[in-house]
Design a protein around this motif. Structure first.
Motif, PDB file in Angstrom:
ATOM      1  N   ALA A 273       1.713  -5.567   5.355  1.00 29.34           N
ATOM      2  CA  ALA A 273       2.515  -6.781   5.193  1.00 29.34           C
ATOM      3  C   ALA A 273       2.019  -7.644   4.038  1.00 29.34           C
ATOM      4  CB  ALA A 273       2.500  -7.582   6.495  1.00 29.34           C
ATOM      5  N   VAL A 274       0.734  -7.495   3.658  1.00 31.81           N
ATOM      6  CA  VAL A 274       0.194  -8.300   2.561  1.00 31.81           C
ATOM      7  C   VAL A 274       0.567  -7.740   1.194  1.00 31.81           C
ATOM      8  CG1 VAL A 274      -1.751  -9.124   3.929  1.00 31.81           C
ATOM      9  CG2 VAL A 274      -1.994  -7.046   2.565  1.00 31.81           C
ATOM     10  N   ASN A 275       1.123  -6.530   1.141  1.00 32.07           N
ATOM     11  CA  ASN A 275       1.458  -5.942  -0.154  1.00 32.07           C
ATOM     12  C   ASN A 275       2.552  -6.734  -0.854  1.00 32.07           C
ATOM     13  OD1 ASN A 275      -0.399  -3.913   0.162  1.00 32.07           O
ATOM     14  ND2 ASN A 275       1.069  -2.246   0.282  1.00 32.07           N
ATOM     15  N   LEU A 276       2.463  -6.782  -2.165  1.00 31.44           N
ATOM     16  CA  LEU A 276       3.517  -7.408  -2.949  1.00 31.44           C
ATOM     17  C   LEU A 276       4.810  -6.599  -2.818  1.00 31.44           C
ATOM     18  CD1 LEU A 276       1.654  -8.425  -6.226  1.00 31.44           C
ATOM     19  CD2 LEU A 276       2.401  -9.904  -4.374  1.00 31.44           C
TER      20      LEU A 276
ATOM     21  N   ALA B 153      11.570  -0.241 -12.284  1.00 26.76           N
ATOM     22  CA  ALA B 153      10.796  -1.036 -11.327  1.00 26.76           C
ATOM     23  C   ALA B 153       9.930  -0.189 -10.413  1.00 26.76           C
ATOM     24  CB  ALA B 153      11.735  -1.897 -10.479  1.00 26.76           C
ATOM     25  N   GLY B 154      10.307   1.065 -10.166  1.00 25.89           N
ATOM     26  CA  GLY B 154       9.646   1.880  -9.160  1.00 25.89           C
ATOM     27  C   GLY B 154       8.224   2.266  -9.530  1.00 25.89           C
ATOM     28  N   VAL B 155       7.376   2.358  -8.512  1.00 21.94           N
ATOM     29  CA  VAL B 155       5.972   2.722  -8.694  1.00 21.94           C
ATOM     30  C   VAL B 155       5.640   3.843  -7.713  1.00 21.94           C
ATOM     31  CG1 VAL B 155       3.581   1.935  -8.555  1.00 21.94           C
ATOM     32  CG2 VAL B 155       5.350   0.400  -9.443  1.00 21.94           C
ATOM     33  N   LEU B 156       4.990   4.875  -8.202  1.00 23.77           N
ATOM     34  CA  LEU B 156       4.511   5.954  -7.358  1.00 23.77           C
ATOM     35  C   LEU B 156       3.045   5.707  -7.027  1.00 23.77           C
ATOM     36  CD1 LEU B 156       4.993   8.708  -5.989  1.00 23.77           C
ATOM     37  CD2 LEU B 156       4.308   9.798  -8.132  1.00 23.77           C
ATOM     38  N   VAL B 157       2.741   5.680  -5.720  1.00 20.27           N
ATOM     39  CA  VAL B 157       1.383   5.469  -5.243  1.00 20.27           C
ATOM     40  C   VAL B 157       1.017   6.614  -4.298  1.00 20.27           C
ATOM     41  CG1 VAL B 157       1.581   2.966  -5.456  1.00 20.27           C
ATOM     42  CG2 VAL B 157       2.139   4.068  -3.274  1.00 20.27           C
ATOM     43  N   PHE B 158      -0.235   6.596  -3.790  1.00 22.60           N
ATOM     44  CA  PHE B 158      -0.720   7.708  -2.981  1.00 22.60           C
ATOM     45  C   PHE B 158      -1.376   7.209  -1.706  1.00 22.60           C
ATOM     46  CE2 PHE B 158      -0.315   9.079  -7.288  1.00 22.60           C
ATOM     47  CZ  PHE B 158       0.335  10.305  -7.151  1.00 22.60           C
ATOM     48  N   ARG B 159      -1.141   7.953  -0.632  1.00 29.01           N
ATOM     49  CA  ARG B 159      -1.718   7.599   0.658  1.00 29.01           C
ATOM     50  C   ARG B 159      -3.244   7.594   0.560  1.00 29.01           C
ATOM     51  NH1 ARG B 159       2.738  10.750   1.765  1.00 29.01           N
ATOM     52  NH2 ARG B 159       4.346   9.596   2.911  1.00 29.01           N
ATOM     53  N   GLY B 160      -3.832   6.522   1.039  1.00 27.43           N
ATOM     54  CA  GLY B 160      -5.276   6.338   0.916  1.00 27.43           C
ATOM     55  C   GLY B 160      -5.655   5.523  -0.298  1.00 27.43           C
ATOM     56  N   GLY B 161      -4.696   5.229  -1.159  1.00 26.40           N
ATOM     57  CA  GLY B 161      -4.985   4.470  -2.368  1.00 26.40           C
ATOM     58  C   GLY B 161      -5.241   3.005  -2.073  1.00 26.40           C
ATOM     59  N   TYR B 162      -6.153   2.439  -2.812  1.00 22.68           N
ATOM     60  CA  TYR B 162      -6.454   1.007  -2.737  1.00 22.68           C
ATOM     61  C   TYR B 162      -6.541   0.477  -4.160  1.00 22.68           C
ATOM     62  CZ  TYR B 162      -8.822  -3.424  -1.931  1.00 22.68           C
ATOM     63  OH  TYR B 162      -9.143  -4.758  -1.919  1.00 22.68           O
ATOM     64  N   HIS B 163      -5.641  -0.453  -4.484  1.00 25.57           N
ATOM     65  CA  HIS B 163      -5.612  -1.017  -5.837  1.00 25.57           C
ATOM     66  C   HIS B 163      -5.760  -2.537  -5.802  1.00 25.57           C
ATOM     67  CE1 HIS B 163      -4.416   2.984  -7.013  1.00 25.57           C
ATOM     68  NE2 HIS B 163      -3.426   2.941  -6.152  1.00 25.57           N
ATOM     69  N   GLY B 164      -6.360  -3.031  -4.728  1.00 27.62           N
ATOM     70  CA  GLY B 164      -6.547  -4.462  -4.552  1.00 27.62           C
ATOM     71  C   GLY B 164      -5.942  -4.912  -3.234  1.00 27.62           C
ATOM     72  N   GLY B 165      -6.269  -6.130  -2.841  1.00 29.23           N
ATOM     73  CA  GLY B 165      -5.865  -6.621  -1.532  1.00 29.23           C
ATOM     74  C   GLY B 165      -4.381  -6.693  -1.296  1.00 29.23           C
TER      75      GLY B 165
ATOM     76  N   LEU C  85      -2.264  -4.470  -2.855  1.00 28.18           N
ATOM     77  CA  LEU C  85      -1.749  -3.147  -3.247  1.00 28.18           C
ATOM     78  C   LEU C  85      -2.576  -2.084  -2.530  1.00 28.18           C
ATOM     79  CD1 LEU C  85      -1.370  -3.685  -7.103  1.00 28.18           C
ATOM     80  CD2 LEU C  85       0.517  -3.354  -5.501  1.00 28.18           C
ATOM     81  N   THR C  86      -2.396  -2.001  -1.222  1.00 27.24           N
ATOM     82  CA  THR C  86      -3.214  -1.098  -0.419  1.00 27.24           C
ATOM     83  C   THR C  86      -2.321  -0.198   0.426  1.00 27.24           C
ATOM     84  OG1 THR C  86      -4.971  -1.010   1.242  1.00 27.24           O
ATOM     85  CG2 THR C  86      -3.482  -2.888   1.376  1.00 27.24           C
TER      86      THR C  86
END
Length: 440
Positions: free
Chosen positions: A180-183, A156-168, A170-171
């Protein structure tokens, strides 16, 4: 140069107050529309990136790379719909394709030949795409890519990066708490361009997917170090996680995506956005056949993928023309070269003014701090934010429309005269505002 940009303002706060007042006074119609909108929409707005104070400018018409607002002002459009407006506002070939699609009827509730042609075109163009499926936006494309990766790995885990934007939804803005809007997807957050830190999190276990932009878009147009992307590829290979390149914005930089300019690291999945369909509602996710075939309806236990407008006739028709006829490999190379030359010129005129332009190809963002940036700053002073707003307002006063945060994306209709006008506006800004730009 507008009167308010003269160097008589020695105080940053006073200069910004004056710029806001000048902005508001020149746009009474936009002000009235905003007041009316606030009665029926929270904040008088339905898209956060288009909100700013005291009120946003209302646009009424676009042609080529130009916009006209409700108060009659004309701008050269350097916002470029945040990269989705690659073809400008009125390319006749795209408009003809849309009219032809309209003539054949909307909402046909069936498959069609154009989606097959567009899928084949994209798979041939982007080496990382062995199979592809369409969505309505880059946000949806990233969500479905993450779904595919997590289902394939069973993690289930996802690695993301500070400053990343992948949609409204996933920010991950740098220096801010989780949105708070992140899934509610379990994420671990690493610093951009920090290969060692990212790989350490990967090797900690539980990560099914790594999603990264080859250049941060909303995060400040900061390109990835090719060694960083290579380290992510190697780390995913060792741990079994799947690597996703979010190329919703950056795929414009080469016929095969920015990944091809940054060493050719091949992801397991990649995503595309609206420019591919000429600016229509569109997204796409694709990658290795073994991963994408989880959506193959001929197989038992297939993953569902819904979306009424995934294969809508307007996007399919426009996409075929946009990517098959207009934005060729040669056009992508030419746009890249134009953007690289523009960024070099901007940094020449901004030298010594306490600001630097970062980016790659046809995307660039000013930062109001000197020196090279390899990741987005986690803190920004009040003065830095004031300078950013002042730059935005001064550019508007000079007939240059760009993103409120400063990001610029070039479009194909732009001419050398248009980009030189931007360079001249930035030069005027640096000269007039130099006393306010000095960084202690």
């Amino acid at each position: 140069m507008p009167d308010h940009a003269l160097p008589r303002n020695s105080d940053l706060t006073a200069a910004l107050v004056e710029a806001r007042e000048t902005y508001a006074a020149a746009r009474p119609v936009s002000a009235a529309l905003h007041a009316e909108a606030r009665a029926v929409m929270p904040g008088g707005n339905t898209r956060s990136v288009l909100f700013w104070t005291p009120f946003p400018t209302a646009m009424v018409r676009g042609e080529g790379c130009r916009l006209w607002d409700a108060d009659g002002h004309e701008y050269v459009d350097f916002c470029g719909e945040y990269s989705a407006g690659l073809f400008g506002h009125s390319d006749p070939r795209i408009l003809a394709a849309l009219r032809g699609a309209l003539d054949s009827g909307l909402n046909l509730a069936g498959v069609g030949a154009n989606e097959v042609r567009l899928a084949a075109l994209l798979c041939a163009r982007f080496p990382a795409m062995e199979r592809v499926r369409f969505t309505n936006s880059g946000t949806e494309a990233n969500l479905m890519a993450l779904t595919a990766a997590r289902a394939a790995t069973g993690r289930a885990g996802v690695l993301v990066f500070r400053g990343g934007y992948h949609g409204g939804v996933l920010t991950f803005p740098a220096g801010q708490p989780m949105q708070a809007v992140n899934l509610p997807i379990p994420v671990q957050v690493a610093d951009y361009n920090d290969a060692e830190g990212a790989v350490a999190l990967l090797e900690g276990g539980g990560i099914g997917a790594v999603i990264v932009e080859p250049m941060l878009g909303a995060g400040g147009c900061i390109p990835a170090d090719p060694a960083f992307l290579a380290a992510l590829r190697e780390g995913c290979d060792r741990t079994g996680a799947l690597l996703i390149f979010d190329e919703v914005m950056t795929s414009r930089h080469h016929a095969g995506g920015l990944q091809m300019r940054l060493g050719g690291v091949r992801p397991d999945l990649m995503t595309l956005g609206k420019y591919v369909a000429g600016g229509m509602s569109f997204g796409a996710f694709g990658g290795r056949a073994a991963v994408m075939d989880q959506f193959d309806g001929h197989r038992p236990g297939t993953l569902p993928h819904a979306g009424t407008f995934n294969n809508n006739v307007l996007s399919m028709a426009a996409g075929l023309v946009a990517m098959g006829e207009i934005f060729t490999a040669e056009a992508a190379d030419a746009l890249w070269a134009r953007g690289e030359a523009l960024r070099a010129r901007l940094n020449e005129v901004a030298a010594g003014a306490g600001m630097v332009f970062t980016g790659a190809g046809s995307m660039v963002t000013p930062h109001f701090r000197p020196g090279k940036l390899t990741r987005p700053p986690t803190t920004a002073s009040a003065e830095e934010e004031q300078r950013r707003e002042l730059f935005f307002l001064d550019m508007l006063a000079g007939g240059i429309y760009l993103a409120r945060r400063g990001m610029v994306t070039l479009s194909l209709p732009m001419t050398a005269a248009d980009t030189e006008a931007f360079v001249a506006a930035v030069s005027d800004f640096c000269e007039a505002r130099r006393p306010l730009l000095a960084v202690a």
